[in-house]
Design a protein around this motif. Structure first.
Motif, PDB file in Angstrom:
ATOM      1  N   ASP A 144       0.846  -1.189   0.000  1.00  0.00           N
ATOM      2  CA  ASP A 144       0.000   0.000   0.000  1.00  0.00           C
ATOM      3  C   ASP A 144       0.882   1.239   0.000  1.00  0.00           C
ATOM      4  O   ASP A 144       1.163   1.821   1.030  1.00  0.00           O
ATOM      5  CB  ASP A 144      -0.917  -0.030   1.235  1.00  0.00           C
ATOM      6  CG  ASP A 144      -1.984   1.062   1.165  1.00  0.00           C
ATOM      7  OD1 ASP A 144      -1.955   1.846   0.202  1.00  0.00           O
ATOM      8  OD2 ASP A 144      -2.836   1.113   2.089  1.00  0.00           O
ATOM      9  N   ASN A 192       0.460   4.211  -0.812  1.00  0.00           N
ATOM     10  CA  ASN A 192      -0.106   5.516  -0.498  1.00  0.00           C
ATOM     11  C   ASN A 192      -0.013   5.846   0.994  1.00  0.00           C
ATOM     12  O   ASN A 192      -0.213   6.989   1.394  1.00  0.00           O
ATOM     13  CB  ASN A 192      -1.579   5.568  -0.926  1.00  0.00           C
ATOM     14  CG  ASN A 192      -1.723   5.513  -2.442  1.00  0.00           C
ATOM     15  OD1 ASN A 192      -0.905   6.096  -3.155  1.00  0.00           O
ATOM     16  ND2 ASN A 192      -2.747   4.833  -2.929  1.00  0.00           N
ATOM     17  N   ARG A 193       0.294   4.850   1.803  1.00  0.00           N
ATOM     18  CA  ARG A 193       0.362   5.076   3.241  1.00  0.00           C
ATOM     19  C   ARG A 193       1.772   5.469   3.650  1.00  0.00           C
ATOM     20  O   ARG A 193       2.758   4.940   3.153  1.00  0.00           O
ATOM     21  CB  ARG A 193      -0.054   3.806   3.986  1.00  0.00           C
ATOM     22  CG  ARG A 193      -1.499   3.406   3.757  1.00  0.00           C
ATOM     23  CD  ARG A 193      -1.825   2.137   4.515  1.00  0.00           C
ATOM     24  NE  ARG A 193      -1.613   2.302   5.954  1.00  0.00           N
ATOM     25  CZ  ARG A 193      -1.744   1.315   6.824  1.00  0.00           C
ATOM     26  NH1 ARG A 193      -2.045   0.081   6.404  1.00  0.00           N
ATOM     27  NH2 ARG A 193      -1.552   1.531   8.112  1.00  0.00           N
TER      28      ARG A 193
END
Length: 847
Positions: free
Chosen positions: A764, A766-767
């Motif tokens: 992920d 985007n984190r």
């Protein structure tokens, strides 16, 4: 008298320069003509240039248990060792035969054991040998030859022919030093090439790369190759680094590798990378603590089982050291006749194994004429030259041999040839030995057209070991005409499968700390120079205001270095009357944690852990930094310290400039930059808190503001904007919020955040990772400051609580980034699930 005639007069035994008819060999005559043209003064100048060049290149040989430290400068004689190609062809045949013979012996020992069954080799020399590793019995690699790299030591015997003195199979060393010798000689003494044609060394390394390329897994066209090193403490660590860089293979330690699902994996910070080939530079018994030496921290647990499965190739395989047993030399002739049905081409020194009754009697009766060694070279027995022993010592040695005769071998002490060496400004004949190298192509062996020659540091004594001060030589195979060689370049078959430049978690951590320690030393150095300059200005002016700002600055040094109590000792005001004593300790005491000398040593130790990451220029600068460390320790006055801090500062900036301009923009670079930025932020925040958390008189604060601006490299910019007026609000606004100046908090936090964003993340993307969150929080805190609020003071205590608390929060947040990075990237034993998606099973108990 000419150099040649002078040298001939010094010869007292058979010498390489003279043929069997007493005439000077033509190729040696050509070499002496060149030496004559250069002259003694020119030779001495070249000798000093060689010493300087080797020092610049960081060429060392680690000497165990040395009183002067482990690192010994590599010694290279400016006179090369020459062999004509016609003679070399016969030598090649002999050493190739010996390589094939030892390979067959090795396969027989760990296979049918026909040599033992037919009494060709005594069983005791195998089964009582620490080099025989029973767990290796059922391991066979896919190549016909199990010994991939072979080396042997040669010297010219009394019959005028080369004799084979010793075999090196376990992890033969010296080829990298041979290449470095050739490189240095070509740069420093190119005139020697005049009228002499010599063979090249590079084809050997090209053959090695070709062989390694064939050892990988069939499914992988571009095998992942690593060089397994014990680490910087090993005697030939320079060579490990050198070959890693030259061949393009990743240098690893045992902690960088793990076994899982029947394969060996390299722990990089992005993922596990499968390893196809390991070039082993550790001793056999340390290779696998699971099946061999249980307390080994150098090897890879489970390695032997992966080899049994055929999922990794190891050069040379564990267990190969069994054929290095000195006692086997006594049975080489019989073994050669049994396995190859031919006599030995190269003679060996006459050897008697004392485990046989007849041979034992001969040895005891003729002891004064012999050399005594332990059959097992790993038992740490110092070779005895019996002609040098007294009667009582000989009697004691006879007793020791008689008690355990199977442990000893005797060798004839023969007269070996000498060769010209440049010693203390003159040419002298010295005993010498040549180490030859060869690599298997699967069925045959390719021999290096040169080698590593070592000459004795002591006249008339065969003391050639580098541990004992032996001197190396460039080795030339010369011919009568120019040599043509068309090199076959190893090209990767598929660019898509090309391995990236792997960054192990260990190297990632070291690069991060190189950045931190570099900046820590640089920041302290620069701030000390600021304080020392203010201290020198205060010599003739004993005004109260100046004394007060000096007290604040001196206390700032203690807070910056965490060397309490130091100048922060509230009970010792006298320290400010004579601050030089504490300053001396803070600069040149290597045992004082936090001092400049301590930080430099920590930086150099960490940089040395990842020597393979630095190019030649960077390594030269590191050597200069080491010189600066020695000069700091030797300083006797503040003036000397100030001058040497200037030079150190320049060299540290040279290091960083070279790294910044040449280092690839990969994960290693971003971790180094992150470490640098973290340390710079912490250092600047520490000085800001020390200087302004409590309000001082206006004149004192004016001087402190000037010092802080100088420490942030902002003084010129501030003066350009505000002229000569110092305002704390304006200073803090610039120090906190200016986005385009490299030493402001906003700039540094933005740069740190950008570096962290480049590092590998989980699926992920985007984190934000925890470290990025910490930096973002600190950045937000800084960007939201109100300088007018920060300078407000409690009237009773004169404490600027808002400023101090804000800086404390920034300091704590950035300090925690290191812990977050450690959890993500630097944990060498626990694997992070998110980074290793290629592994289906994750069980930390296996690590």
């Amino acid at each position: 008298m000419s150099l040649l005639n002078s040298y001939k007069n010094a010869i007292s035994s058979y010498d390489e320069v003279i043929d069997q008819n007493g005439q000077v060999k033509p190729y040696w005559k050509n070499l002496f003509d060149t030496l004559e043209a250069v002259g003694f003064d020119g030779l001495e100048q070249r000798n000093q240039e060689i010493i300087s060049k080797l020092k610049e290149n960081g060429v060392t040989y680690n000497v165990y248990n040395s009183e002067n430290g482990n690192n010994r400068a590599w010694k290279l004689d400016l006179i090369p060792f020459l062999i004509h190609e016609n003679e070399w062809k016969n030598i090649e045949k002999g050493i190739k035969q010996r390589a094939h013979l030892l390979d067959l012996i090795l396969k027989d020992i760990y296979g049918p054991q026909e040599l033992i069954k037919n009494a060709i080799i005594p069983a005791e020399l195998v089964f009582d040998n620490s080099g025989f590793l029973l767990p290796c019995f059922d391991i066979k690699q896919k190549m016909q030859n199990q010994i991939i790299i072979f080396a042997c030591d040669l010297a010219r015997g009394p019959d005028g022919k080369m004799w084979l003195l010793d075999n090196r199979v376990q992890s033969p060393s010296g080829s990298g030093y041979a290449l470095e010798n050739r490189t240095v000689m070509a740069k420093v003494f190119p005139e020697l090439n005049k009228n002499i044609y010599r063979k090249r060394l590079s084809p050997y390394f090209n053959h090695l790369q070709q062989t390694v390329a064939t050892l990988g897994n069939i499914s992988n066209e571009n095998p992942n190759v690593v060089i397994l090193t014990p680490g910087p403490g090993n005697e030939t660590y320079f060579e490990h680094v050198y070959l890693s860089s030259y061949l393009g293979y990743t240098l690893v330690q045992g902690s960088d590798l793990l076994v899982r699902d029947g394969f060996v994996w390299l722990k990089s910070i992005e993922k596990l990378e499968r390893v196809d080939v390991i070039i082993k530079r550790i001793d056999d018994e340390w290779s696998d603590p699971l099946e061999l030496k249980k307390n080994s921290l150098l090897g890879v647990p489970g390695l032997l089982q992966v080899m049994r499965l055929g999922n990794v190739a190891v050069i040379n395989p564990p267990g190969a050291s069994v054929v290095e047993n000195y006692g086997l030399l006594a049975f080489m002739g019989a073994a050669c006749k049994f396995l190859l049905d031919e006599p030995l081409i190269l003679n060996s020194v006459a050897t008697w194994w004392c485990g046989q009754e007849k041979e034992l009697k001969f040895v005891l009766d003729n002891l004064p004429k012999l050399i005594i060694k332990k059959a097992n070279r790993k038992q740490g027995f110092k070779t005895k030259y019996c002609r040098l022993l007294s009667t009582s010592e000989l009697d004691e040695l006879r007793k020791i041999i008689s008690e355990n005769p199977k442990d000893f071998v005797a060798q004839e002490e023969v007269s070996l040839s000498t060769t010209p060496s440049f010693i203390d400004g003159k040419l002298e004949p010295r005993l010498a030995s040549l180490r030859a190298f060869m690599v298997s192509d699967g069925n045959d062996y390719k021999v290096m057209q040169g080698g590593l020659t070592r000459s004795s540091s002591v006249k008339d004594k065969f003391v050639i070991s580098n541990q004992l001060g032996g001197i190396s030589k460039d080795t030339w195979i010369v011919s009568d005409r120019p040599n043509e060689y068309f090199e076959r370049v190893v090209v990767r078959k598929s660019q898509q499968n090309q391995q990236s430049n792997s960054l192990t978690s260990r190297n990632a951590e070291n690069l991060f700390w190189v950045g931190r320690l570099f900046e820590r030393t640089l920041s302290l150095n620069y701030f000390l120079k600021i304080v020392l300059n203010r201290l020198n200005e205060n010599v003739n002016d004993k005004g109260l205001k100046q004394q007060t700002y000096l007290v604040v600055l001196l206390k700032s040094i203690t807070h910056l270095t965490q060397t309490y109590p130091g100048f922060a000792d509230e009970d010792d005001e006298s320290i400010f009357e004579n601050p030089e004593n504490e300053l001396f300790k803070l600069i040149n005491d290597p045992k004082k944690v936090g001092s400049v000398a301590y930080d430099i040593q920590s930086f150099l130790n960490t940089a040395n852990q990842i020597s393979e990451k630095w190019n030649a220029d960077t390594r030269r600068i590191l050597n200069l930094i080491e010189e600066s460390l020695l000069s700091l320790k030797d300083a006797h006055s503040i003036h000397q310290l100030n001058f040497r801090l200037d030079k150190l500062y320049t060299r540290f900036f040279g290091f960083y400039g070279n790294v910044f301009e040449t280092f690839p923009r990969d994960n290693g670079f971003y971790l180094l930059e992150a470490g640098k930025n973290i340390e710079r932020i912490l250092a600047l925040v520490s000085v800001l808190r020390s200087a302004f958390s409590f309000k001082n008189d206006e004149e004192v604060e004016s001087v402190l503001m000037e010092a802080v601006l100088e420490n942030h490299h902002l003084l010129a910019q501030y003066r350009h904007i505000y002229k000569s007026q110092y305002s704390l609000v304006a200073v803090l606004g610039m120090v906190f919020l200016e986005k385009n100046l490299p030493y402001t908090l906003t700039y540094l936090l933005n740069n740190l955040g950008e570096c962290l964003s480049k590092l590998p993340k989980n699926n992920d993307s985007n984190r934000h990772t925890d470290d990025e969150k910490l930096v973002l929080e600190a950045s937000t805190l800084v960007n939201l400051i109100d300088a007018e609020e920060l300078v407000k003071v409690d009237e009773d205590s004169q404490y600027r609580s808002k400023l101090d608390k804000t800086l404390e929060q920034v300091f704590d947040l950035i300090s925690n980034v290191t812990g977050s990075l450690s959890n993500l990237y630097f944990n060498h034993s626990v694997l992070q699930h998110s980074f290793f998606d290629s592994i289906e099973k994750i069980d930390s108990d296996e690590i």
